[in-house]
Enzyme design. Sequence first.
Site, mmCIF file in Angstrom:
data_model
loop_
_atom_site.group_PDB
_atom_site.id
_atom_site.type_symbol
_atom_site.label_atom_id
_atom_site.label_comp_id
_atom_site.label_asym_id
_atom_site.label_seq_id
_atom_site.Cartn_x
_atom_site.Cartn_y
_atom_site.Cartn_z
ATOM 1 N N GLU A 284 0.704 -1.241 -0.020
ATOM 2 C CA GLU A 284 0.102 -0.062 0.043
ATOM 3 C C GLU A 284 1.045 1.394 -0.013
ATOM 4 O O GLU A 284 0.784 2.004 0.846
ATOM 5 C CB GLU A 284 -0.794 -0.057 1.299
ATOM 6 C CG GLU A 284 -2.086 -0.797 1.389
ATOM 7 C CD GLU A 284 -2.705 -1.053 2.726
ATOM 8 O OE1 GLU A 284 -3.538 -1.458 2.869
ATOM 9 O OE2 GLU A 284 -2.323 -0.209 3.586
ATOM 10 N N CYS A 355 -1.270 33.326 10.506
ATOM 11 C CA CYS A 355 -0.777 33.984 11.837
ATOM 12 C C CYS A 355 -0.663 33.040 12.692
ATOM 13 O O CYS A 355 -1.102 32.732 13.776
ATOM 14 C CB CYS A 355 -2.205 34.595 12.251
ATOM 15 S SG CYS A 355 -2.531 36.147 11.347
#
Length: 428
Positions: A284, A355
């Site tokens: 995978e 921010c």
Amino acid sequence: MIKEVKNGVLYFDGCNTVELAKEYGTPLYLMSESDIVGQFTQLKDCFLSKYTNTRVAYAAKAFSPMAMFAICQREGMCIDVVSGGELYTAMKIGFPAERIEFNGNNKLPCELEAAIDYGIGRIIIDGLQELALIERICREKGKKVQVLYRVTPGVKSDSHDYIVTGKKDSKFGIPLDEDVIFPAVEAAIASDYVDFLGFHFHVGSQLHDNGSHLQALDIILNLVKQVKEHLGYDVTELNLGGGFGVVYTDENRKPYSYFMTPMMEKIEGFFTDLGVVRPAIVIEPGRSIVAEAGISLYTIGSIKDIRGVRKYVSVDGGMTDNIRPALYQAQYRGVIANKADAEPTETVTICGKCCESGDVLIRDIGLPEAEAGDTFAIFSTGAYGLTMASNYNKNPIPAVVLLKEGSHKLIVRRQSYEDMLACEVLPE
Ligand SMILES: Cc1ncc(COP(=O)(O)O)c(C=O)c1O
Ligand SMILES: N[C@@H](CCCC[NH3+])C(=O)O
């Protein structure tokens, strides 16, 4: 050459990145289809074509637009989904149900129902209650599904703690205590609603050493033997997970064969000795398929030189399109795409516009003089960039452009401010 410099400009998969930044705007994710297909080709050469009864299930969490699922479908790959949203994406493009595998430590009943309705190939059961939940859904729907158990082999891996999953203290998988795993296997074998195929493990991500894969494999093979001895049951499938490392800065990327060849040799030898037909082997990979196929483009804006301390070069994206530096202290390399062959003259820090003081993309990188309006390119951002993007500070999620040998097409359009407000309701 996927990446090259012509007349001082960075080209990626045959496309001029500075022109792409102008045409599509920034921040922008570029994905090279040639590189993605190249990774699949390597897997075909050293794994899929070399050994019978093997599959690659691309881990969609790494990069999950419909266009990526379509590439997987065309290339004959399976996919590994971990949510209703990823499953829905696969269903939307008519991805063959039998080639979908479903992972996740807390699959919701509605997600399992959708998966079972669609007839997906495998559910990787991650915890003890999940079998009962699947059985209830299958009973109600008159269906049967194929399942594996994800187990935690209890091995250590050399990666960031947040992306290590094979140790015993993990929210993923079922521990291998005998009084836990054997009753679970017995229950799955006895069930009228599931076909029990075998075991799954995933030790962690961004690994450059095959040691933990091989250790985990030994543990799982021992489990296979014990299941045969105690329960007289031969497993028919093993899933070895993903985790193969890529290059972000100066890592030494190992070819897939470095992981697959010793694992397959061990597996073939083990089943020959056991006198049992080798089960199907599935892997995978996520990151290793798409990470290096991605480049993020930004436009440089404000530049702040704090004399004697640090020079901050701000770009128009940041942790909203690439959370990995803030979350895992991940390191990246980059260049000024319109000055790609200029010598570095200063050391700067590339920061985003959010921010947050932690919104730093690259700390201390040597660059030629950066100026507002330059295009900055960060390499190896194809995995876990877009899929972990957020709307923090109400920044829209960037567009994605798929490149192939000089041609380019939009596969994800840039979010608009309206898109961000689409789910909001203003109370009367
Ligand atoms: C179960 C499972 N499979 C596959 C992957 C993909 O891992 P990677 O992107 O490192 O190949 C992950 C993520 O680590 C995972 O948890
Ligand atoms: N999101 C992680 C990888 C997670 C792997 C999934 N278990 C990263 O960016 O490195």
